[in-house]
Design a protein around this motif. Structure first.
Motif, PDB file in Angstrom:
ATOM      1  N   ARG A  18       0.845  -1.208   0.000  1.00 49.75           N
ATOM      2  CA  ARG A  18       0.000   0.000   0.000  1.00 49.75           C
ATOM      3  C   ARG A  18       0.872   1.247   0.000  1.00 49.75           C
ATOM      4  N   ASP A  19       1.959   1.218   0.740  1.00 52.14           N
ATOM      5  CA  ASP A  19       2.859   2.371   0.785  1.00 52.14           C
ATOM      6  C   ASP A  19       3.522   2.589  -0.574  1.00 52.14           C
ATOM      7  N   ILE A  20       3.924   1.506  -1.217  1.00 48.74           N
ATOM      8  CA  ILE A  20       4.524   1.611  -2.556  1.00 48.74           C
ATOM      9  C   ILE A  20       3.523   2.241  -3.523  1.00 48.74           C
ATOM     10  N   VAL A  21       2.280   1.779  -3.482  1.00 56.34           N
ATOM     11  CA  VAL A  21       1.246   2.339  -4.354  1.00 56.34           C
ATOM     12  C   VAL A  21       1.059   3.827  -4.062  1.00 56.34           C
ATOM     13  N   ALA A  22       1.022   4.180  -2.792  1.00 56.24           N
ATOM     14  CA  ALA A  22       0.857   5.595  -2.416  1.00 56.24           C
ATOM     15  C   ALA A  22       2.015   6.429  -2.959  1.00 56.24           C
ATOM     16  N   ARG A  23       3.207   5.913  -2.882  1.00 58.84           N
ATOM     17  CA  ARG A  23       4.371   6.648  -3.384  1.00 58.84           C
ATOM     18  C   ARG A  23       4.335   6.767  -4.904  1.00 58.84           C
ATOM     19  N   LEU A  24       3.817   5.754  -5.579  1.00 53.16           N
ATOM     20  CA  LEU A  24       3.752   5.795  -7.043  1.00 53.16           C
ATOM     21  C   LEU A  24       2.664   6.742  -7.542  1.00 53.16           C
ATOM     22  N   THR A  25       1.769   7.199  -6.668  1.00 53.96           N
ATOM     23  CA  THR A  25       0.789   8.195  -7.101  1.00 53.96           C
ATOM     24  C   THR A  25       1.468   9.528  -7.387  1.00 53.96           C
ATOM     25  N   GLU A  26       2.635   9.745  -6.801  1.00 52.04           N
ATOM     26  CA  GLU A  26       3.390  10.986  -7.021  1.00 52.04           C
ATOM     27  C   GLU A  26       4.086  10.968  -8.379  1.00 52.04           C
ATOM     28  N   SER A  27       4.773   9.867  -8.671  1.00 48.13           N
ATOM     29  CA  SER A  27       5.477   9.738  -9.950  1.00 48.13           C
ATOM     30  C   SER A  27       5.990   8.314 -10.119  1.00 48.13           C
ATOM     31  N   ASP A  28       6.325   7.977 -11.350  1.00 49.07           N
ATOM     32  CA  ASP A  28       6.935   6.679 -11.631  1.00 49.07           C
ATOM     33  C   ASP A  28       8.291   6.630 -10.935  1.00 49.07           C
ATOM     34  N   ALA A  29       8.745   5.411 -10.637  1.00 50.05           N
ATOM     35  CA  ALA A  29      10.035   5.253  -9.958  1.00 50.05           C
ATOM     36  C   ALA A  29      10.643   3.904 -10.327  1.00 50.05           C
ATOM     37  N   THR A  30      11.951   3.818 -10.223  1.00 50.06           N
ATOM     38  CA  THR A  30      12.636   2.544 -10.464  1.00 50.06           C
ATOM     39  C   THR A  30      12.577   1.702  -9.190  1.00 50.06           C
ATOM     40  N   VAL A  31      12.928   0.438  -9.317  1.00 49.16           N
ATOM     41  CA  VAL A  31      12.943  -0.452  -8.155  1.00 49.16           C
ATOM     42  C   VAL A  31      13.878   0.117  -7.090  1.00 49.16           C
ATOM     43  N   GLY A  32      15.032   0.608  -7.502  1.00 51.01           N
ATOM     44  CA  GLY A  32      15.985   1.185  -6.549  1.00 51.01           C
ATOM     45  C   GLY A  32      15.416   2.387  -5.826  1.00 51.01           C
ATOM     46  N   GLU A  33      14.723   3.249  -6.564  1.00 56.79           N
ATOM     47  CA  GLU A  33      14.111   4.433  -5.947  1.00 56.79           C
ATOM     48  C   GLU A  33      12.983   4.035  -4.994  1.00 56.79           C
ATOM     49  N   ILE A  34      12.246   3.019  -5.378  1.00 52.46           N
ATOM     50  CA  ILE A  34      11.156   2.540  -4.520  1.00 52.46           C
ATOM     51  C   ILE A  34      11.721   1.924  -3.241  1.00 52.46           C
ATOM     52  N   ALA A  35      12.836   1.226  -3.361  1.00 53.31           N
ATOM     53  CA  ALA A  35      13.427   0.511  -2.218  1.00 53.31           C
ATOM     54  C   ALA A  35      14.107   1.432  -1.203  1.00 53.31           C
ATOM     55  N   GLU A  36      14.477   2.647  -1.620  1.00 49.70           N
ATOM     56  CA  GLU A  36      15.263   3.546  -0.759  1.00 49.70           C
ATOM     57  C   GLU A  36      14.767   3.670   0.682  1.00 49.70           C
ATOM     58  N   PRO A  37      13.494   3.968   0.921  1.00 51.61           N
ATOM     59  CA  PRO A  37      13.086   4.199   2.314  1.00 51.61           C
ATOM     60  C   PRO A  37      12.879   2.928   3.148  1.00 51.61           C
ATOM     61  N   TYR A  38      12.958   1.772   2.519  1.00 51.91           N
ATOM     62  CA  TYR A  38      12.685   0.528   3.231  1.00 51.91           C
ATOM     63  C   TYR A  38      13.986  -0.143   3.644  1.00 51.91           C
ATOM     64  N   ASP A  39      13.930  -0.826   4.766  1.00 53.40           N
ATOM     65  CA  ASP A  39      15.096  -1.564   5.244  1.00 53.40           C
ATOM     66  C   ASP A  39      14.975  -3.018   4.783  1.00 53.40           C
ATOM     67  N   VAL A  40      14.836  -3.180   3.460  1.00 56.53           N
ATOM     68  CA  VAL A  40      14.730  -4.508   2.858  1.00 56.53           C
ATOM     69  C   VAL A  40      15.570  -4.542   1.585  1.00 56.53           C
ATOM     70  N   SER A  41      15.807  -5.723   1.074  1.00 57.59           N
ATOM     71  CA  SER A  41      16.620  -5.877  -0.130  1.00 57.59           C
ATOM     72  C   SER A  41      15.843  -5.461  -1.378  1.00 57.59           C
ATOM     73  N   LEU A  42      16.584  -5.216  -2.460  1.00 59.72           N
ATOM     74  CA  LEU A  42      15.951  -4.937  -3.750  1.00 59.72           C
ATOM     75  C   LEU A  42      15.096  -6.122  -4.178  1.00 59.72           C
ATOM     76  N   GLN A  43      15.571  -7.317  -3.842  1.00 60.02           N
ATOM     77  CA  GLN A  43      14.832  -8.526  -4.197  1.00 60.02           C
ATOM     78  C   GLN A  43      13.462  -8.546  -3.496  1.00 60.02           C
ATOM     79  N   ALA A  44      13.419  -8.141  -2.237  1.00 59.48           N
ATOM     80  CA  ALA A  44      12.147  -8.109  -1.500  1.00 59.48           C
ATOM     81  C   ALA A  44      11.198  -7.092  -2.129  1.00 59.48           C
ATOM     82  N   VAL A  45      11.725  -5.924  -2.498  1.00 56.80           N
ATOM     83  CA  VAL A  45      10.890  -4.910  -3.152  1.00 56.80           C
ATOM     84  C   VAL A  45      10.414  -5.425  -4.499  1.00 56.80           C
ATOM     85  N   SER A  46      11.284  -6.106  -5.228  1.00 57.60           N
ATOM     86  CA  SER A  46      10.889  -6.688  -6.512  1.00 57.60           C
ATOM     87  C   SER A  46       9.756  -7.693  -6.347  1.00 57.60           C
ATOM     88  N   LYS A  47       9.781  -8.460  -5.269  1.00 57.63           N
ATOM     89  CA  LYS A  47       8.699  -9.419  -5.016  1.00 57.63           C
ATOM     90  C   LYS A  47       7.381  -8.685  -4.750  1.00 57.63           C
TER      91      LYS A  47
END
Length: 122
Positions: A18-47
């Motif tokens: 839900r947080d990812i969706v909320a952030r994407l309402t502002e603008s498109d983003a790459t996986v790396g940009e989406i992952a920045e605020p989370y304390d998880v791996s890129l792989q977890a964000v990709s999942k």
């Protein structure tokens, strides 16, 4: 339709998604940009993104070397229509209940008026 709706609601059941969706309402983003605020791996964000993509909530495009994730707002129209249909039904039930309660209160008030009139006359 219901199958996609089930996927959408299941995808949005997770607070991170839900947080990812909320952030994407502002603008498109790459996986790396989406992952920045989370304390998880890129792989977890990709999942998480894969679940959102399977539900039709996001798509990925290619812009040269960049692969932005894009929010598909039309899916929200599907959810809104479904929610609105049941909101209207609930509202109609409440209106019928209000009318019934008003009718019952009116009868009780009439009975009370009759009782008072009879007492005063007697």
């Amino acid at each position: 339709m219901t199958d996609q709706l089930s996927k959408v609601f299941a995808a949005l059941a997770d607070p991170t998604r839900r947080d990812i969706v909320a952030r994407l309402t502002e603008s498109d983003a790459t996986v790396g940009e989406i992952a920045e605020p989370y304390d998880v791996s890129l792989q977890a964000v990709s999942k998480h993104l894969k679940v959102l993509e399977d539900a039709g909530l996001v798509t990925r495009t290619r812009e040269a070397q960049r692969r932005p994730v894009h929010l598909e707002a039309e899916v929200f129209d599907l959810m809104t229509k479904w929610i609105e249909r049941y909101r209207r039904r609930a509202e109609e039930r409440y209106q019928r209940l209000d009318a019934l309660l008003d009718e019952m209160n009116g009868v009780e008030d009439d009975d009370l008026d009759t009782t008072i009139t009879e007492r005063d006359a007697g």
